[in-house]
Design an enzyme around this catalytic site. Structure first.
Site, short mmCIF file in Angstrom:
data_model
loop_
_atom_site.label_atom_id
_atom_site.label_comp_id
_atom_site.label_asym_id
_atom_site.label_seq_id
_atom_site.Cartn_x
_atom_site.Cartn_y
_atom_site.Cartn_z
N SER A 7 39.66 50.75 36.09
CA SER A 7 38.70 49.80 36.65
C SER A 7 38.24 48.82 35.58
CB SER A 7 37.49 50.55 37.20
OG SER A 7 36.48 49.63 37.57
N HIS A 32 42.30 47.80 38.86
CA HIS A 32 41.27 47.80 39.89
C HIS A 32 40.16 46.81 39.54
CE1 HIS A 32 39.11 49.73 43.25
NE2 HIS A 32 38.01 49.59 42.51
N ASP A 34 36.42 45.47 40.69
CA ASP A 34 35.21 45.72 41.48
C ASP A 34 34.45 44.41 41.63
OD1 ASP A 34 35.16 48.71 41.84
OD2 ASP A 34 35.28 48.63 39.66
N MET A 36 31.37 42.54 43.21
CA MET A 36 30.04 42.85 43.74
C MET A 36 29.21 41.58 43.85
SD MET A 36 29.22 46.25 41.47
CE MET A 36 30.52 47.45 41.10
N HIS A 65 38.62 45.54 45.22
CA HIS A 65 37.64 46.11 46.14
C HIS A 65 36.48 45.14 46.30
CE1 HIS A 65 34.63 49.60 47.11
NE2 HIS A 65 34.80 48.78 48.13
N MET A 67 33.08 44.61 47.35
CA MET A 67 31.79 45.23 47.69
C MET A 67 30.80 44.10 47.94
SD MET A 67 31.72 48.49 45.11
CE MET A 67 32.85 47.82 43.89
N MET A 136 34.62 56.57 48.07
CA MET A 136 33.73 56.40 46.92
C MET A 136 33.11 57.75 46.59
SD MET A 136 33.94 53.28 45.89
CE MET A 136 32.61 53.40 44.69
N GLY A 141 28.00 50.25 42.82
CA GLY A 141 27.10 49.28 42.20
C GLY A 141 27.17 49.28 40.70
N PHE A 142 27.40 50.45 40.11
CA PHE A 142 27.41 50.54 38.65
C PHE A 142 28.47 51.52 38.19
CE2 PHE A 142 23.14 49.38 39.94
CZ PHE A 142 22.88 48.27 39.13
N GLY A 143 29.06 51.26 37.03
CA GLY A 143 30.01 52.18 36.43
C GLY A 143 29.29 53.28 35.67
N GLY A 144 30.06 54.30 35.30
CA GLY A 144 29.53 55.35 34.45
C GLY A 144 28.69 56.40 35.16
N ASP A 172 37.25 56.71 43.83
CA ASP A 172 36.63 55.91 42.78
C ASP A 172 35.22 56.40 42.54
OD1 ASP A 172 35.70 53.99 41.04
OD2 ASP A 172 35.85 52.32 42.45
N GLY A 173 34.94 56.76 41.27
CA GLY A 173 33.59 57.13 40.89
C GLY A 173 33.55 58.43 40.12
N GLY A 174 33.23 58.35 38.83
CA GLY A 174 33.10 59.56 38.03
C GLY A 174 34.41 60.28 37.79
N GLY A 194 37.21 54.18 35.14
CA GLY A 194 36.69 53.11 34.30
C GLY A 194 36.44 53.54 32.88
#
Length: 217
Positions: A7, A32, A34, A36, A65, A67, A136, A141-144, A172-174, A194
């Site tokens: 990402s 990827h 993102d 937003m 993606h 968003m 998701m 909204g936010f990485g990490g 996607d996510g974590g 990411g």
């Protein structure tokens, strides 16, 4: 075959072209993006200009993606910019089937994303029209952010719903070396990562650690 999609949200924006080259040379399958808008999600990131500027720098598959609210307003911009796949969030689409048709008519693959609390039942009548479903595993909204374990049964359910269809199951996510085996085993075919990739000293090693195939459980 499992695909890894780093990402760009976690990359160093002062040297994006170099970052893209590092993951491409390190064994990434997709890239990827993102996108937003500060309305659908509480953050502002990148637009079609970033996709366009990096298109000439990379041969990777560009996975975008959106968003954003009313994504249909921007489909043509991202098609012209060089996106290979556009994923829209089901929560942002009043006429989802129409938007998927529009994406295909523009020559791109079409995906649909669901937030962690959104049920798979909303996709029941479009599964024959998608090339990818994105689950998701954090609130967008936010990485990490930390992985939400409650999505694992959702991934397993989607894998069963897919049946003989060929669409990809993206998560996607974590995603990191700990959570990647869990989502792979549940049925994921594309992993978005990411910080687990861009925040490491050895990008190729990080991608390799995510790339190990796991059997369904």
């Amino acid at each position: 075959m499992l695909k890894i999609a780093p990402s760009l949200l976690a990359a160093d924006f002062s040297r994006l072209a170099e970052e893209v080259k590092s993951v491409e040379n390190g064994g990434a399958d997709w890239l990827h993006f993102d996108v937003m808008d500060g309305h659908f999600v509480p953050n502002l990131t990148m637009g079609a200009q970033v996709v366009q500027s990096l298109r000439k720098e990379s041969q990777l598959f560009f996975d975008v993606h959106l968003m954003i609210e009313q994504p249909e307003r921007y489909l043509e911009q991202f098609a012209r910019a060089g996106a290979d796949l556009l994923t829209v969030s089901v929560e942002a689409c009043t006429h989802l089937h129409r938007i998927l048709q529009m994406i295909h008519n523009l020559g791109m693959k079409a995906g649909v994303a669901l937030n962690p609390a959104t049920p798979l039942s909303l996709l029941e009548y479009v599964l024959d029209d998608v090339d990818l479903v994105l689950i998701m595993s954090v609130n967008p909204g936010f990485g990490g952010q930390s992985f939400i374990p409650a999505v694992l049964p959702k991934i397993r359910q989607l894998q069963k719903m897919r049946g003989q269809r060929k669409f990809e199951i993206q998560v996607d996510g974590g995603i990191n070396a700990t959570t990647a085996p869990l989502v792979q085993a549940a049925g994921a075919t594309v992993l978005v990562a990411g910080t687990a990739v861009f925040a490491t000293d050895n990008v190729a090693h990080a991608i390799k650690m995510l790339h190990t195939e796991k059997k369904l459980v």
